[in-house]
Motif scaffolding. Structure first.
Motif, PDB file in Angstrom:
ATOM      1  N   UNK A  50      38.858  36.047  37.888  1.00 40.30           N
ATOM      2  CA  UNK A  50      39.413  35.595  36.647  1.00 40.30           C
ATOM      3  C   UNK A  50      40.672  34.845  36.753  1.00 40.30           C
ATOM      4  N   UNK A  51      41.168  33.922  35.897  1.00 39.73           N
ATOM      5  CA  UNK A  51      42.348  33.483  35.960  1.00 39.73           C
ATOM      6  C   UNK A  51      42.961  33.756  34.615  1.00 39.73           C
ATOM      7  N   UNK A  52      44.200  33.749  34.369  1.00 34.73           N
ATOM      8  CA  UNK A  52      44.962  34.026  32.998  1.00 34.73           C
ATOM      9  C   UNK A  52      44.308  33.206  32.074  1.00 34.73           C
ATOM     10  N   UNK A  53      43.767  33.851  30.950  1.00 36.62           N
ATOM     11  CA  UNK A  53      43.290  33.231  29.639  1.00 36.62           C
ATOM     12  C   UNK A  53      41.555  33.245  29.620  1.00 36.62           C
ATOM     13  N   UNK A  54      41.097  33.545  31.028  1.00 38.39           N
ATOM     14  CA  UNK A  54      39.563  33.200  30.992  1.00 38.39           C
ATOM     15  C   UNK A  54      38.798  34.652  30.357  1.00 38.39           C
ATOM     16  N   UNK A  55      37.684  34.178  29.768  1.00 35.62           N
ATOM     17  CA  UNK A  55      36.983  35.405  29.412  1.00 35.62           C
ATOM     18  C   UNK A  55      36.170  35.936  31.120  1.00 35.62           C
ATOM     19  N   UNK A  56      35.564  37.183  30.817  1.00 32.33           N
ATOM     20  CA  UNK A  56      35.227  37.875  32.209  1.00 32.33           C
ATOM     21  C   UNK A  56      33.425  37.346  32.178  1.00 32.33           C
ATOM     22  N   UNK A  57      33.108  37.114  31.048  1.00 29.08           N
ATOM     23  CA  UNK A  57      31.500  36.777  31.046  1.00 29.08           C
ATOM     24  C   UNK A  57      31.375  35.601  30.221  1.00 29.08           C
ATOM     25  N   UNK A  58      30.862  34.548  30.841  1.00 31.84           N
ATOM     26  CA  UNK A  58      30.340  33.561  30.100  1.00 31.84           C
ATOM     27  C   UNK A  58      29.095  33.190  30.277  1.00 31.84           C
ATOM     28  N   UNK A  59      28.043  32.680  29.401  1.00 31.33           N
ATOM     29  CA  UNK A  59      27.026  32.311  29.752  1.00 31.33           C
ATOM     30  C   UNK A  59      26.763  31.057  28.522  1.00 31.33           C
ATOM     31  N   UNK A  60      26.015  30.165  29.277  1.00 31.89           N
ATOM     32  CA  UNK A  60      25.608  28.808  28.705  1.00 31.89           C
ATOM     33  C   UNK A  60      24.168  28.466  29.275  1.00 31.89           C
ATOM     34  N   UNK A  61      23.227  28.403  28.439  1.00 30.89           N
ATOM     35  CA  UNK A  61      21.802  27.982  28.977  1.00 30.89           C
ATOM     36  C   UNK A  61      21.446  28.796  30.331  1.00 30.89           C
ATOM     37  N   UNK A  62      21.392  28.219  31.139  1.00 36.95           N
ATOM     38  CA  UNK A  62      20.950  28.749  32.662  1.00 36.95           C
ATOM     39  C   UNK A  62      22.302  29.043  33.495  1.00 36.95           C
ATOM     40  N   UNK A  63      23.393  28.931  33.004  1.00 40.61           N
ATOM     41  CA  UNK A  63      24.522  29.243  33.953  1.00 40.61           C
ATOM     42  C   UNK A  63      25.327  30.688  33.424  1.00 40.61           C
ATOM     43  N   UNK A  64      25.304  31.431  34.106  1.00 36.84           N
ATOM     44  CA  UNK A  64      26.023  32.980  33.765  1.00 36.84           C
ATOM     45  C   UNK A  64      27.090  32.940  34.774  1.00 36.84           C
ATOM     46  N   UNK A  65      28.153  33.008  34.282  1.00 35.34           N
ATOM     47  CA  UNK A  65      29.778  33.131  35.096  1.00 35.34           C
ATOM     48  C   UNK A  65      30.192  34.615  34.915  1.00 35.34           C
ATOM     49  N   UNK A  66      30.396  35.368  35.982  1.00 35.12           N
ATOM     50  CA  UNK A  66      31.051  36.656  35.774  1.00 35.12           C
ATOM     51  C   UNK A  66      32.340  36.662  36.486  1.00 35.12           C
ATOM     52  N   UNK A  67      33.286  36.795  35.885  1.00 35.96           N
ATOM     53  CA  UNK A  67      34.645  36.735  36.339  1.00 35.96           C
ATOM     54  C   UNK A  67      35.212  38.280  36.399  1.00 35.96           C
ATOM     55  N   UNK A  68      35.803  38.520  37.754  1.00 39.20           N
ATOM     56  CA  UNK A  68      36.200  39.920  38.002  1.00 39.20           C
ATOM     57  C   UNK A  68      37.916  39.890  37.871  1.00 39.20           C
ATOM     58  N   UNK A  69      38.437  40.970  37.392  1.00 43.92           N
ATOM     59  CA  UNK A  69      39.984  41.127  37.505  1.00 43.92           C
ATOM     60  C   UNK A  69      40.406  41.048  39.158  1.00 43.92           C
ATOM     61  N   UNK A  70      41.546  40.568  39.215  1.00 49.31           N
ATOM     62  CA  UNK A  70      42.185  40.677  40.660  1.00 49.31           C
ATOM     63  C   UNK A  70      43.619  40.714  40.155  1.00 49.31           C
ATOM     64  N   UNK A  71      44.512  40.934  41.427  1.00 46.16           N
ATOM     65  CA  UNK A  71      45.932  40.918  41.283  1.00 46.16           C
ATOM     66  C   UNK A  71      46.438  39.555  40.363  1.00 46.16           C
ATOM     67  N   UNK A  72      45.891  38.364  40.973  1.00 44.46           N
ATOM     68  CA  UNK A  72      46.267  37.158  40.293  1.00 44.46           C
ATOM     69  C   UNK A  72      46.000  36.997  38.921  1.00 44.46           C
ATOM     70  N   UNK A  73      45.006  37.610  38.623  1.00 46.25           N
ATOM     71  CA  UNK A  73      44.494  37.219  37.105  1.00 46.25           C
ATOM     72  C   UNK A  73      45.455  37.954  35.947  1.00 46.25           C
ATOM     73  N   UNK A  74      46.510  38.666  36.550  1.00 49.73           N
ATOM     74  CA  UNK A  74      47.571  39.220  35.542  1.00 49.73           C
ATOM     75  C   UNK A  74      48.778  37.986  35.266  1.00 49.73           C
ATOM     76  N   UNK A  75      48.759  37.358  36.157  1.00 52.17           N
ATOM     77  CA  UNK A  75      49.757  36.155  35.799  1.00 52.17           C
ATOM     78  C   UNK A  75      49.682  35.269  34.846  1.00 52.17           C
ATOM     79  N   UNK A  76      50.499  34.716  34.293  1.00 53.71           N
ATOM     80  CA  UNK A  76      50.497  33.744  33.178  1.00 53.71           C
ATOM     81  C   UNK A  76      51.475  33.659  32.431  1.00 53.71           C
TER      82      UNK A  76
END
Length: 71
Positions: free
Chosen positions: A45-71
């Protein structure tokens, strides 16, 4: 068919630039979807991203990491 990608370079919804590799991956995934393939992407995940996104046949799963807290 279902495909699973694990990458650190998938483009962020927050528009944080991660280089041309991420753009290539997004274009590739969209072409696979056009051919009826269901795609799952796991990426940091990047700052401001949702952790789960789904569009038709696309499923994006974002996970938290040390850099996702920046922003």
């Amino acid at each position: 068919m279902k495909l699973f990608f694990c990458t650190s370079s998938y483009p962020a919804k927050s528009k944080i630039s991660i280089g041309s590799l991420g753009s290539f991956q997004r274009d590739w995934v969209l072409q696979l979807i056009k051919h009826g393939i269901e795609v799952f992407v796991i990426t940091p995940a990047q700052p401001g991203d949702d952790f789960d996104e789904t569009e038709e046949n696309l499923h994006i799963i974002r996970y938290e990491w040390a850099g996702s807290k920046k922003g």
